[in-house]
Scaffold this motif. Structure first.
Motif, mmCIF file in Angstrom:
data_model
loop_
_atom_site.group_PDB
_atom_site.id
_atom_site.type_symbol
_atom_site.label_atom_id
_atom_site.label_comp_id
_atom_site.label_asym_id
_atom_site.label_seq_id
_atom_site.Cartn_x
_atom_site.Cartn_y
_atom_site.Cartn_z
ATOM 1 N N ARG C 23 34.281 60.017 68.259
ATOM 2 C CA ARG C 23 33.183 59.524 67.428
ATOM 3 C C ARG C 23 32.900 58.061 67.728
ATOM 4 N N GLU C 24 33.948 57.325 67.917
ATOM 5 C CA GLU C 24 33.811 55.892 68.195
ATOM 6 C C GLU C 24 33.005 55.660 69.478
ATOM 7 N N ARG C 25 33.377 56.377 70.500
ATOM 8 C CA ARG C 25 32.650 56.236 71.769
ATOM 9 C C ARG C 25 31.187 56.662 71.609
ATOM 10 N N ILE C 26 31.001 57.753 70.936
ATOM 11 C CA ILE C 26 29.648 58.278 70.757
ATOM 12 C C ILE C 26 28.803 57.301 69.943
ATOM 13 N N ALA C 30 25.364 55.602 71.177
ATOM 14 C CA ALA C 30 24.142 55.777 70.390
ATOM 15 C C ALA C 30 23.527 54.423 70.054
ATOM 16 N N GLU C 31 24.408 53.504 69.742
ATOM 17 C CA GLU C 31 23.908 52.177 69.382
ATOM 18 C C GLU C 31 23.226 51.533 70.581
ATOM 19 N N LYS C 32 23.839 51.679 71.721
ATOM 20 C CA LYS C 32 23.287 51.062 72.921
ATOM 21 C C LYS C 32 22.002 51.755 73.388
ATOM 22 N N SER C 33 22.005 53.086 73.377
ATOM 23 C CA SER C 33 20.876 53.831 73.951
ATOM 24 C C SER C 33 19.800 54.194 72.939
ATOM 25 N N GLY C 34 20.188 54.196 71.669
ATOM 26 C CA GLY C 34 19.219 54.623 70.673
ATOM 27 C C GLY C 34 19.272 56.117 70.402
ATOM 28 N N PHE C 35 20.119 56.837 71.128
ATOM 29 C CA PHE C 35 20.287 58.266 70.859
ATOM 30 C C PHE C 35 21.605 58.723 71.478
ATOM 31 N N VAL C 36 22.041 59.920 71.099
ATOM 32 C CA VAL C 36 23.296 60.437 71.642
ATOM 33 C C VAL C 36 22.992 61.412 72.778
ATOM 34 N N PRO C 37 23.285 61.049 73.997
ATOM 35 C CA PRO C 37 23.055 61.987 75.098
ATOM 36 C C PRO C 37 23.797 63.295 74.843
#
Lengths: 200, 200, 200, 200, 200, 200
Positions: C23-26, C30-37
């Motif tokens: 979860r931490e990595r995700i 998400a914070e960096k990209s704006g979405f979760v790949p």
């Protein structure tokens, strides 16, 4: 193993119903090897084809040649592996180990002849054979020239090509009939004979 | 064999220069197997990749699963053979023989999984794996349905596919580096251990 | 799009049920990209494999290397296109556009790397990678020599080959699971960020 | 981009030296699209072939048909992707996005039509087209029957096949000439027109 | 032969219902050849496509060119044979025999252009054409260079490539429609005309 | 034609230096056919292989069988065409025309057996043969079942497969030696014998 699958999809005559010349040859092989290789039985429902097949086999494989017996068997292993032929890879893999006195070479050639422990000359020989096996129309004069550059005579090149051709036939008969290799072949040439005997 | 070819085209660090965690794992394997499988050395010039590779390997191969250990190894053998990968066919062929307690099955699956002595269920499993290995885009929902029809759960199907995927990676590293299998693998599982010991 | 197809054929756990490290990595991504790949979610039903996959990914893709970040992504795009892998071509195509600061190059490499706007050096790099992806047994010492002739070090060659190998794995997981790329990837790197934001 | 590669390996006449009928059509296209698609220039060194090509194109692509304009463009994208044709995938991908009013579908179809967001009917249509593109001799009456089962009339089937055939020609001209797609195509249909205008 | 299979899977309009321009051309061909080649009828259900097809055909095949008429027909035969196209091999084989005044060359080129009685220059020409027909993305600048080395101008190379491209289209229409060659083509150019007449 | 290329890359002994049994057979063939088919000469530098080859040939091709002589020749033509074998397609195409009393069938089968004028039963037979010729490992029990469904006995199936296998050999010898078909074969069976005689 009472429940082993049959050695062929086609009829397998019992030895005592075979023509005398077939039985004679089979008896001789059995005496020498200790068992009857299944190909002798799987082709026997057609005695004339049987005779032609083994005549062709002997003409090529037992001929005096610029190729050693080991080289010939490696051609069989490499091209039969290209055709995914279980019978020929297992049976001739065994013979190749024995002829080459090398317990590893047959597995190497069957899986990836490019990385097998071979001289450049032998690698060129197998490259030619596999090309003729897989894409025969693409064999050109330049390929023969390359083999000549490795010191193969035209007579040697015929041997390489003709052995490949004979096993193109043999591989297809084996796939047609789902021919099974004898259990004995799997271990032959991997351990000394006296150990084999001990394993029963 | 002082003149054996190197085990990789890339640098192979000596054991005493490896990070402690790599060395520890390698020592454990060596103790259990009696030798260090070359893959542990051939990947070691990249310790982070080494750690990820073996973590992935263990996550799949040592996981509780609907697949037996033998089934998993046969997937490795069949797909690695489809890729002509000498290291993986020879090394995992050995493990497959041991896990399946069957001296013949690895050679059969490596040469022609279609004609190997397998149940229909296992044949379907290998057919799926080889298709994913060779033509991954052609794997469709219908293929998964067929596996379900043979009693595989979706969790099992993931295992089949993920093992195939991991060895798609592994086969390519082996071809990239011309990685060589250890001599020991060729005979493992073919003869009883006490004979192996006797052969030295 | 409430009726979009699922992102995977296999279970996709909800974020709040994932192990903390995942979860931490995700969350960070998400914070960096704006979405979760989607790949982060589609692999998460197997946390150990997830960890190994991203450890492998980071070890190769974030490593200091003779290859630029853009070069690495183009290897992913070219080999994933050779495997018809929708997820990897779309997602890594986006990253390639950004890393290369070139809005066109990913589409060019995905459709026909031979005609893409690349230096001869990069074209040789992609030719090697695609060969290893498609016909790994045919990669020979001569291919490595050719790369060395273009100024690649052996360390660079390992990177090219190992990235190809990792995405051979990744492409097969994506085909196995019918993994879908996020909508966001299709446009990333094609227009300036401020326009993207404006498009919502 | 003063240093962009040429749009063709073959001569590209300047507009003012073209026959009047070619120039007229090109002017009309330029007015409508805002630029001259390179195919109009790359074929213009052979005016008779140019006329025949666009006559064929119009006869198929602008014909009243049971296929929608979007469907026709997706056939072009799928079969051109099977042929790795950069010009046709990029240019007709743009048109497909516009005709289908779908920013994602062209990339999906180009990379893997099997996993694109399509109805079963459209997937069958593309499957047929790709088979005819790649292995035309293997198209049999049974394939036509399958399309009929999806509700395609024989007239529709001719359209599917003939569009595939025309782009089999077109793809080969593009590869022969290394034809380059215009920069404009890469973004068309991905963002609203007013944004495109803003991007210049 | 009242029970001969139809010449196409698609509608074949009767001559008297065709547009005047089609009928005129067909009448002219019939007068010259003594029969109406089936392609003129099998495409006639789509008059606009018919016109474009024959306009394209004439633009290439009847154009003044660095290639002889015989060379052009051999390109058609070789590439159509690569596509297993019965109509084009039989019909253009006949024309090739007549144009080349050689009763054997068409069969040789259809079966194996590599071993046909051709100059090295013609063999290179056919090798290029077959590559463009079968694997168009693999045609590179180096292939054009090779043709230039055999004395082909760029204009000649365009002809070789464009003829190949046109018959890539034609072969696919023929497979789509299961188009049948006329009986007359099989024997044309094999025996002198006066014998043909005698055979009826 | 004094400048015709040689009939083989390998030595071609003159008739008077051949062993008596070869000469006798060749004389008989020449008397019957009016010429010596080149295969009899091209293999004669290896008399033992020659004997085995023709013994095999006769065992299969002249055997009483559930297959007609025409059917056997069509198997040779279809599989030899799959292998692009000029000698076998031309020579056995001639024999097929004569045996089938059909001037067109050999060309049809050589170019595209799927569209040849054949019964469904014969088409199934050729489909099986071509699969065994091209991808022998993919022949499975289901393929044999399909043939049985068309009324072929197991003995017939062996004939189909064994003829395919023999010409897998023969095609490879022909490619190895660049064996040329005699000029006479091209026309045999296309026109009545009395016309042939008249043509000289």
């Amino acid at each position: 193993m009472s429940d082993a699958p049959p050695i062929s999809r086609f009829p397998v005559p019992s030895l005592d119903r075979l023509p005398a010349d077939l039985r004679e040859r089979i008896d001789a092989v059995a005496e020498k090897s200790g068992f009857v290789p299944n190909v002798y039985l799987a082709l026997a429902h057609r005695p004339d084809e049987w005779r032609a097949f083994f005549a062709y086999h002997d003409a090529l494989m037992e001929r005096e040649s610029g190729l050693t017996a080991a080289a010939k068997e490696l051609i069989v292993v490499a091209t039969s592996a290209a055709n995914d032929c279980l019978y020929c890879v297992v049976a001739h893999g065994a013979i190749a180990r024995i002829r080459a006195r090398d317990a590893l070479i047959a597995d190497q050639v069957a899986v990836d002849w490019r990385k097998a422990d071979l001289s450049e000359r032998r690698r060129a020989m197998l490259g030619f054979a596999v090309r003729l096996a897989e894409r025969p129309a693409e064999v050109t004069e330049a390929d023969l020239e390359e083999l000549r550059g490795h010191g193969f005579s035209d007579d040697d090149i015929w041997d390489i090509g003709a052995i490949t051709a004979l096993f193109a036939l043999s591989n297809r008969l084996a796939h047609l009939s789902a021919m099974r290799p004898n259990r004995e072949f799997y271990l032959m040439g991997r351990v000394p004979k006296e150990i084999l005997a001990q394993l029963g």
